[in-house]
Design an enzyme around this catalytic site. Structure first.
Site, PDB file in Angstrom:
ATOM      1  N   TYR A  13      18.216 -21.993  76.998  1.00 18.36           N
ATOM      2  CA  TYR A  13      18.036 -23.448  76.987  1.00 18.36           C
ATOM      3  C   TYR A  13      18.877 -24.070  75.869  1.00 18.36           C
ATOM      4  O   TYR A  13      19.657 -25.005  76.106  1.00 18.36           O
ATOM      5  CB  TYR A  13      16.557 -23.802  76.788  1.00 18.36           C
ATOM      6  CG  TYR A  13      16.341 -25.255  76.485  1.00 18.36           C
ATOM      7  CD1 TYR A  13      16.587 -26.216  77.457  1.00 18.36           C
ATOM      8  CD2 TYR A  13      15.930 -25.678  75.225  1.00 18.36           C
ATOM      9  CE1 TYR A  13      16.420 -27.560  77.176  1.00 18.36           C
ATOM     10  CE2 TYR A  13      15.759 -27.021  74.938  1.00 18.36           C
ATOM     11  CZ  TYR A  13      16.007 -27.964  75.915  1.00 18.36           C
ATOM     12  OH  TYR A  13      15.857 -29.296  75.634  1.00 18.36           O
ATOM     13  N   ARG A  58       6.090 -27.118  63.915  1.00 19.70           N
ATOM     14  CA  ARG A  58       7.047 -27.971  64.625  1.00 19.70           C
ATOM     15  C   ARG A  58       7.013 -29.380  64.031  1.00 19.70           C
ATOM     16  O   ARG A  58       6.022 -29.799  63.437  1.00 19.70           O
ATOM     17  CB  ARG A  58       6.685 -28.064  66.118  1.00 19.70           C
ATOM     18  CG  ARG A  58       6.825 -26.754  66.870  1.00 19.70           C
ATOM     19  CD  ARG A  58       8.288 -26.407  67.092  1.00 19.70           C
ATOM     20  NE  ARG A  58       8.452 -25.156  67.804  1.00 19.70           N
ATOM     21  CZ  ARG A  58       8.465 -23.939  67.243  1.00 19.70           C
ATOM     22  NH1 ARG A  58       8.306 -23.804  65.935  1.00 19.70           N
ATOM     23  NH2 ARG A  58       8.643 -22.865  67.977  1.00 19.70           N
ATOM     24  N   ARG A  94       4.666 -16.107  72.009  1.00 17.80           N
ATOM     25  CA  ARG A  94       5.405 -16.467  73.218  1.00 17.80           C
ATOM     26  C   ARG A  94       6.891 -16.183  72.955  1.00 17.80           C
ATOM     27  O   ARG A  94       7.411 -16.623  71.909  1.00 17.80           O
ATOM     28  CB  ARG A  94       5.181 -17.962  73.479  1.00 17.80           C
ATOM     29  CG  ARG A  94       5.684 -18.464  74.804  1.00 17.80           C
ATOM     30  CD  ARG A  94       5.322 -19.927  75.022  1.00 17.80           C
ATOM     31  NE  ARG A  94       6.046 -20.838  74.130  1.00 17.80           N
ATOM     32  CZ  ARG A  94       5.993 -22.167  74.202  1.00 17.80           C
ATOM     33  NH1 ARG A  94       5.232 -22.742  75.102  1.00 17.80           N
ATOM     34  NH2 ARG A  94       6.668 -22.916  73.360  1.00 17.80           N
ATOM     35  N   ALA A 104      17.346 -32.769  82.637  1.00 14.00           N
ATOM     36  CA  ALA A 104      17.578 -31.365  82.282  1.00 14.00           C
ATOM     37  C   ALA A 104      16.280 -30.593  82.425  1.00 14.00           C
ATOM     38  O   ALA A 104      15.191 -31.166  82.398  1.00 14.00           O
ATOM     39  CB  ALA A 104      18.075 -31.264  80.840  1.00 14.00           C
ATOM     40  N   ASN A 132      10.224 -32.124  68.474  1.00 15.07           N
ATOM     41  CA  ASN A 132       9.222 -32.051  69.560  1.00 15.07           C
ATOM     42  C   ASN A 132       8.733 -33.428  70.002  1.00 15.07           C
ATOM     43  O   ASN A 132       7.913 -34.047  69.309  1.00 15.07           O
ATOM     44  CB  ASN A 132       8.055 -31.176  69.116  1.00 15.07           C
ATOM     45  CG  ASN A 132       8.440 -29.713  69.101  1.00 15.07           C
ATOM     46  OD1 ASN A 132       9.413 -29.336  68.440  1.00 15.07           O
ATOM     47  ND2 ASN A 132       7.726 -28.890  69.833  1.00 15.07           N
ATOM     48  N   LEU A 153      14.103 -36.836  91.218  1.00 15.05           N
ATOM     49  CA  LEU A 153      12.633 -36.833  91.300  1.00 15.05           C
ATOM     50  C   LEU A 153      12.047 -35.421  91.427  1.00 15.05           C
ATOM     51  O   LEU A 153      10.914 -35.253  91.853  1.00 15.05           O
ATOM     52  CB  LEU A 153      12.121 -37.736  92.431  1.00 15.05           C
ATOM     53  CG  LEU A 153      12.441 -39.228  92.297  1.00 15.05           C
ATOM     54  CD1 LEU A 153      11.795 -40.015  93.444  1.00 15.05           C
ATOM     55  CD2 LEU A 153      11.971 -39.786  90.953  1.00 15.05           C
TER      56      LEU A 153
HETATM   57  N1  UFG Z   1       1.916 -23.382  71.878  1.00 19.14           N
HETATM   58  C1  UFG Z   1       0.688 -22.739  71.845  1.00 19.14           C
HETATM   59  N2  UFG Z   1      -0.104 -22.818  72.959  1.00 19.14           N
HETATM   60  C2  UFG Z   1       0.264 -23.485  74.077  1.00 19.14           C
HETATM   61  C3  UFG Z   1       1.527 -24.140  74.110  1.00 19.14           C
HETATM   62  C4  UFG Z   1       2.328 -24.080  72.976  1.00 19.14           C
HETATM   63  O1  UFG Z   1       0.332 -22.109  70.872  1.00 19.14           O
HETATM   64  O2  UFG Z   1      -0.493 -23.492  75.052  1.00 19.14           O
HETATM   65  C5  UFG Z   1       2.765 -23.333  70.679  1.00 19.14           C
HETATM   66  C6  UFG Z   1       4.132 -22.765  70.969  1.00 19.14           C
HETATM   67  O3  UFG Z   1       4.126 -21.363  70.941  1.00 19.14           O
HETATM   68  C7  UFG Z   1       4.946 -23.409  69.845  1.00 19.14           C
HETATM   69  C8  UFG Z   1       4.257 -24.757  69.635  1.00 19.14           C
HETATM   70  O4  UFG Z   1       2.972 -24.631  70.227  1.00 19.14           O
HETATM   71  O5  UFG Z   1       4.808 -22.654  68.692  1.00 19.14           O
HETATM   72  C9  UFG Z   1       4.970 -25.902  70.310  1.00 19.14           C
HETATM   73  O6  UFG Z   1       5.231 -25.526  71.641  1.00 19.14           O
HETATM   74  P1  UFG Z   1       5.739 -26.544  72.742  1.00 19.14           P
HETATM   75  O7  UFG Z   1       5.843 -25.775  74.014  1.00 19.14           O
HETATM   76  O8  UFG Z   1       4.915 -27.768  72.733  1.00 19.14           O
HETATM   77  O9  UFG Z   1       7.156 -26.967  72.231  1.00 19.14           O
HETATM   78  P2  UFG Z   1       8.411 -26.055  71.830  1.00 19.14           P
HETATM   79  O10 UFG Z   1       8.536 -26.148  70.346  1.00 19.14           O
HETATM   80  O11 UFG Z   1       8.392 -24.710  72.418  1.00 19.14           O
HETATM   81  O12 UFG Z   1       9.564 -26.786  72.632  1.00 19.14           O
HETATM   82  C10 UFG Z   1      10.077 -27.979  72.203  1.00 19.14           C
HETATM   83  C11 UFG Z   1      10.702 -28.714  73.381  1.00 19.14           C
HETATM   84  C12 UFG Z   1      11.880 -27.965  73.889  1.00 19.14           C
HETATM   85  C13 UFG Z   1      12.804 -27.693  72.738  1.00 19.14           C
HETATM   86  C14 UFG Z   1      12.079 -26.921  71.695  1.00 19.14           C
HETATM   87  C15 UFG Z   1      12.958 -26.578  70.547  1.00 19.14           C
HETATM   88  O13 UFG Z   1       9.759 -28.873  74.406  1.00 19.14           O
HETATM   89  O14 UFG Z   1      12.518 -28.721  74.868  1.00 19.14           O
HETATM   90  O15 UFG Z   1      11.034 -27.705  71.238  1.00 19.14           O
HETATM   91  O16 UFG Z   1      12.489 -25.396  69.965  1.00 19.14           O
HETATM   92  F1  UFG Z   1      13.841 -26.946  73.139  1.00 19.14           F
END
Ligand code: UFG
Length: 329
Positions: A140, A220, A282, A74, A169, A33
């Site tokens: 990760y 994505r 980022r 995780a 995603n 939790l």
């Molecule tokens: N993004 C923004 N603004 C935000 C948040 C995210 O522009 O406030 C962008 C990120 O830079 C990225 C995209 O939106 O380009 C998606 O970001 P997320 O954080 O929603 O997801 P991620 O692709 O970074 O991460 C996901 C999963 C992870 C996994 C990863 C694989 O959450 O667990 O995909 O790359 F590892």
């Protein structure tokens, strides 16, 4: 016999628990939790254990004597894994090792594992197929790849069979809006965009507008949480029928959406202007991740039902509107 869902109180775990219950399976949840919410699994037996506590973890699995284990527990923030790799190797790798040793001690040989597309790093060809090189660009992704290696070794040595599901995603919520996504802190694009629409945030930050993509923002492959849940059920079926020894499947919609497209679609779904602010990149973000799910379709018989970004956003929006503060826990 029980299916033990580890991390079953979390986002993807709780939706899978709901699906297993619908199918009449006997389910128990093991969760510390730290991220999960007991409210997400009403009426489901819950054992609170920190998987990093090796003795307690092994004892808990032996106690349940499960037929199969699903493992969702995780840490999943790419950026945090870069700044605090120790926590990620402990929470994702060591904890999985302890869990598998608990399974060996309990004589349980069926394992469905939450893996990730982050194990591929920055692939040279798209869509990503399972045979592409695995070169994660962040800790990760590496912790998950190491776990997949562990699974191959455990099959050879102990006969522990596994299905690893490499998510793209995960997004959306249960159509009932009773359960959904509630992370603290929230870093994922879709819930953050919807928090702007709810008035909880002033704007959404776009991380990077100079990527080599048509509109300059990252692309994505968004996949609905119920389609992910269904893939776990099909993975279990493949294990039960003896069709899988050490299998791994991509789970995505084979369609990419840029950050700008997600924001635009969210404006349409919510009817809110959702102001956006352009920021720098980022760290750890690959420009484009789109997966081929051909193998999961062929071998597991997986057919995603919520293929469109609109459906993903609509179900997520219904959850966020009815639970503006998440589960409140
Ligand atoms: N993004 C923004 N603004 C935000 C948040 C995210 O522009 O406030 C962008 C990120 O830079 C990225 C995209 O939106 O380009 C998606 O970001 P997320 O954080 O929603 O997801 P991620 O692709 O970074 O991460 C996901 C999963 C992870 C996994 C990863 C694989 O959450 O667990 O995909 O790359 F590892």
């Amino acid at each position: 016999m029980t299916i033990l869902v580890v991390g079953g109180a979390g986002y993807i775990g709780s939706h899978t628990v709901r699906r297993l219950q619908e199918l009449g399976e006997e389910v128990a949840v093991l969760d510390d939790l730290s991220e999960g919410h007991a409210e997400a699994i009403p009426g489901v037996p819950l054992v609170q254990v920190d998987l990093k506590d090796r003795e307690a973890c092994i004892a808990a699995v032996k106690d349940q004597a499960p037929e199969a284990v699903f493992h969702f527990a995780a840490s999943c923030y790419v950026g945090e894994s870069v700044t605090d790799p120790s926590a990620y190797y402990l929470q994702n790798f060591v904890a999985t090792l302890n869990l598998l040793d608990g399974m060996v001690a309990a004589g349980c040989e069926q394992f469905v594992f939450s893996s990730t597309c982050a194990i591929y790093g920055e692939p040279e060809t798209l869509p990503i197929t399972e045979d592409l090189p695995k070169n994660p660009i962040n800790p990760y992704g590496r912790t998950k790849l190491f776990c997949e290696g562990l699974l191959a070794d455990y099959e050879r040595a102990y006969g522990l069979r596994s299905v690893s599901l490499r998510y793209f995603n995960a997004a959306g919520a249960h159509p009932s809006a009773e359960i959904g996504e509630d992370h603290h802190p929230e870093t994922h694009l879709i819930p953050l965009v919807l928090e702007v629409a709810l008035g909880k945030r002033e704007n959404i930050k776009i991380f990077g507008t100079d990527y080599p993509t048509p509109d300059g923002t990252c692309i994505r492959d968004y996949i609905h949480i119920l389609d992910l849940a269904e893939a776990h059920v099909l993975g279990l079926r493949a294990l039960r029928e003896g069709r899988a020894r050490v299998a791994a499947y991509n789970l995505g919609n084979e369609t990419g959406h840029s950050v700008r497209e997600v924001i635009e679609e969210a404006r349409r779904v919510t009817g809110h202007p959702i102001p956006a602010v352009e920021e720098g990149r980022r760290p750890g973000d690959p420009p484009k991740l789109v997966g081929s799910s051909a193998l999961a379709r062929e071998e597991l018989g997986w057919k995603p039902k919520f293929g469109s970004l609109a459906e993903i956003l609509e179900t997520a929006w219904a959850w966020h509107k009815s639970h503006p503060d998440g589960y409140g826990s």
